[in-house]
Motif scaffolding. Structure first.
Motif, PDB file in Angstrom:
ATOM      1  N   SER A  35       0.741  -1.152  -0.027  1.00  0.00           N
ATOM      2  CA  SER A  35       0.021   0.003   0.059  1.00  0.00           C
ATOM      3  C   SER A  35       0.834   1.464  -0.030  1.00  0.00           C
ATOM      4  N   ALA A  36       2.170   1.313   0.357  1.00  0.00           N
ATOM      5  CA  ALA A  36       3.193   2.311   0.200  1.00  0.00           C
ATOM      6  C   ALA A  36       3.527   2.567  -1.189  1.00  0.00           C
ATOM      7  N   CYS A  37       3.577   1.721  -1.968  1.00  0.00           N
ATOM      8  CA  CYS A  37       4.132   1.781  -3.480  1.00  0.00           C
ATOM      9  C   CYS A  37       3.305   2.920  -4.231  1.00  0.00           C
ATOM     10  N   PRO A  38       2.047   3.194  -4.202  1.00  0.00           N
ATOM     11  CA  PRO A  38       1.489   4.228  -4.973  1.00  0.00           C
ATOM     12  C   PRO A  38       1.889   5.637  -4.476  1.00  0.00           C
ATOM     13  N   ILE A  39       2.533   5.653  -3.398  1.00  0.00           N
ATOM     14  CA  ILE A  39       3.018   7.107  -3.130  1.00  0.00           C
ATOM     15  C   ILE A  39       4.271   7.480  -4.014  1.00  0.00           C
ATOM     16  N   THR A  40       5.123   6.413  -3.834  1.00  0.00           N
ATOM     17  CA  THR A  40       6.252   6.634  -4.910  1.00  0.00           C
ATOM     18  C   THR A  40       5.987   6.725  -6.548  1.00  0.00           C
ATOM     19  N   VAL A  41       4.879   5.800  -6.778  1.00  0.00           N
ATOM     20  CA  VAL A  41       4.205   5.925  -8.154  1.00  0.00           C
ATOM     21  C   VAL A  41       3.904   7.637  -8.439  1.00  0.00           C
ATOM     22  N   LYS A  42       3.159   7.834  -7.436  1.00  0.00           N
ATOM     23  CA  LYS A  42       2.190   9.218  -7.882  1.00  0.00           C
ATOM     24  C   LYS A  42       3.400  10.397  -7.710  1.00  0.00           C
ATOM     25  N   LEU A  43       4.243  10.356  -6.939  1.00  0.00           N
ATOM     26  CA  LEU A  43       5.364  11.235  -6.691  1.00  0.00           C
ATOM     27  C   LEU A  43       6.318  11.556  -8.051  1.00  0.00           C
ATOM     28  N   SER A  44       6.608  10.251  -8.646  1.00  0.00           N
ATOM     29  CA  SER A  44       7.279  10.313  -9.891  1.00  0.00           C
ATOM     30  C   SER A  44       6.732  10.849 -10.907  1.00  0.00           C
ATOM     31  N   LEU A  45       5.360  10.485 -10.979  1.00  0.00           N
ATOM     32  CA  LEU A  45       4.511  11.065 -12.077  1.00  0.00           C
ATOM     33  C   LEU A  45       4.236  12.826 -11.735  1.00  0.00           C
ATOM     34  N   THR A  46       3.639  13.096 -10.787  1.00  0.00           N
ATOM     35  CA  THR A  46       3.527  14.524 -10.425  1.00  0.00           C
ATOM     36  C   THR A  46       4.719  15.378 -10.634  1.00  0.00           C
ATOM     37  N   LYS A  53      -2.357  15.760 -12.692  1.00  0.00           N
ATOM     38  CA  LYS A  53      -3.138  15.272 -11.689  1.00  0.00           C
ATOM     39  C   LYS A  53      -2.661  13.543 -11.744  1.00  0.00           C
ATOM     40  N   ALA A  54      -2.533  13.055 -10.763  1.00  0.00           N
ATOM     41  CA  ALA A  54      -2.157  11.418 -10.898  1.00  0.00           C
ATOM     42  C   ALA A  54      -3.116  10.760  -9.593  1.00  0.00           C
ATOM     43  N   ARG A  55      -3.811   9.703  -9.995  1.00  0.00           N
ATOM     44  CA  ARG A  55      -4.373   9.050  -9.163  1.00  0.00           C
ATOM     45  C   ARG A  55      -3.915   7.800  -9.209  1.00  0.00           C
ATOM     46  N   VAL A  56      -3.303   7.252  -8.135  1.00  0.00           N
ATOM     47  CA  VAL A  56      -2.995   5.898  -8.304  1.00  0.00           C
ATOM     48  C   VAL A  56      -3.395   5.072  -7.157  1.00  0.00           C
ATOM     49  N   SER A  57      -3.887   3.959  -7.679  1.00  0.00           N
ATOM     50  CA  SER A  57      -4.479   2.838  -6.967  1.00  0.00           C
ATOM     51  C   SER A  57      -3.851   1.720  -6.669  1.00  0.00           C
ATOM     52  N   TYR A  58      -3.556   1.042  -5.536  1.00  0.00           N
ATOM     53  CA  TYR A  58      -2.802   0.006  -5.426  1.00  0.00           C
ATOM     54  C   TYR A  58      -3.589  -1.231  -5.639  1.00  0.00           C
ATOM     55  N   GLU A  59      -5.019  -1.268  -5.224  1.00  0.00           N
ATOM     56  CA  GLU A  59      -5.820  -2.348  -5.342  1.00  0.00           C
ATOM     57  C   GLU A  59      -6.186  -2.379  -6.904  1.00  0.00           C
ATOM     58  N   LYS A  61      -3.928  -1.595  -9.254  1.00  0.00           N
ATOM     59  CA  LYS A  61      -2.429  -1.485  -9.836  1.00  0.00           C
ATOM     60  C   LYS A  61      -2.549  -0.768 -10.938  1.00  0.00           C
ATOM     61  N   GLU A  62      -3.148   0.648 -10.958  1.00  0.00           N
ATOM     62  CA  GLU A  62      -3.031   1.564 -12.163  1.00  0.00           C
ATOM     63  C   GLU A  62      -2.875   2.679 -11.666  1.00  0.00           C
ATOM     64  N   ALA A  63      -2.631   3.708 -12.635  1.00  0.00           N
ATOM     65  CA  ALA A  63      -2.412   5.237 -12.430  1.00  0.00           C
ATOM     66  C   ALA A  63      -3.166   5.706 -13.490  1.00  0.00           C
ATOM     67  N   VAL A  64      -3.893   6.746 -13.248  1.00  0.00           N
ATOM     68  CA  VAL A  64      -4.565   7.619 -14.032  1.00  0.00           C
ATOM     69  C   VAL A  64      -4.142   8.866 -14.049  1.00  0.00           C
ATOM     70  N   VAL A  65      -3.442   9.462 -14.960  1.00  0.00           N
ATOM     71  CA  VAL A  65      -2.582  10.606 -15.059  1.00  0.00           C
ATOM     72  C   VAL A  65      -3.408  11.609 -16.125  1.00  0.00           C
ATOM     73  N   THR A  66      -3.550  12.978 -15.608  1.00  0.00           N
ATOM     74  CA  THR A  66      -4.114  13.935 -16.409  1.00  0.00           C
ATOM     75  C   THR A  66      -2.760  14.818 -16.636  1.00  0.00           C
ATOM     76  N   PHE A  67      -2.520  15.370 -17.898  1.00  0.00           N
ATOM     77  CA  PHE A  67      -1.623  15.971 -18.283  1.00  0.00           C
ATOM     78  C   PHE A  67      -1.624  17.195 -19.530  1.00  0.00           C
ATOM     79  N   ASP A  68      -0.716  17.998 -19.914  1.00  0.00           N
ATOM     80  CA  ASP A  68      -1.009  18.841 -20.838  1.00  0.00           C
ATOM     81  C   ASP A  68       0.005  18.030 -21.946  1.00  0.00           C
TER      82      ASP A  68
END
Length: 92
Positions: A35-46, A53-59, A61-68
């Protein structure tokens, strides 16, 4: 003077403005094992310039990323997760 105005008008006719388009992509990140892994993934994306915006879900196993898309592309997002130790792929 008329020639320079005509030349300027002709040059401007070929200028196409680039409009920023907000895109959203869903990445599969199967390497998240706790459950700590999404924190690292979110930080790397943001930290990627252009990501709003980055929403990362451990359950899920995905990241939804909004970008320009004028500042960043999907390949850069994939590289960011890989460099953080969590290789990802684009979900269909």
């Amino acid at each position: 003077m008329k020639k320079s105005i005509a030349a300027l008008a002709a040059a401007l006719a070929f200028v196409v403005p680039t409009w920023a388009a907000v895109q959203t992509v869903t990445l599969s990140v199967p390497g998240m094992t706790c459950s700590a892994c999404p924190i690292t993934v979110k930080l790397s994306l943001t930290k990627v310039p252009g990501v709003s915006k980055a929403r990362v879900s451990y359950e899920e196993k995905e990241a939804v990323v909004t970008f320009d898309d004028t500042k960043v592309n999907v390949e850069a997002l994939l590289k960011a997760t890989k460099d953080a130790g969590y290789p990802s792929t684009v979900k269909p």
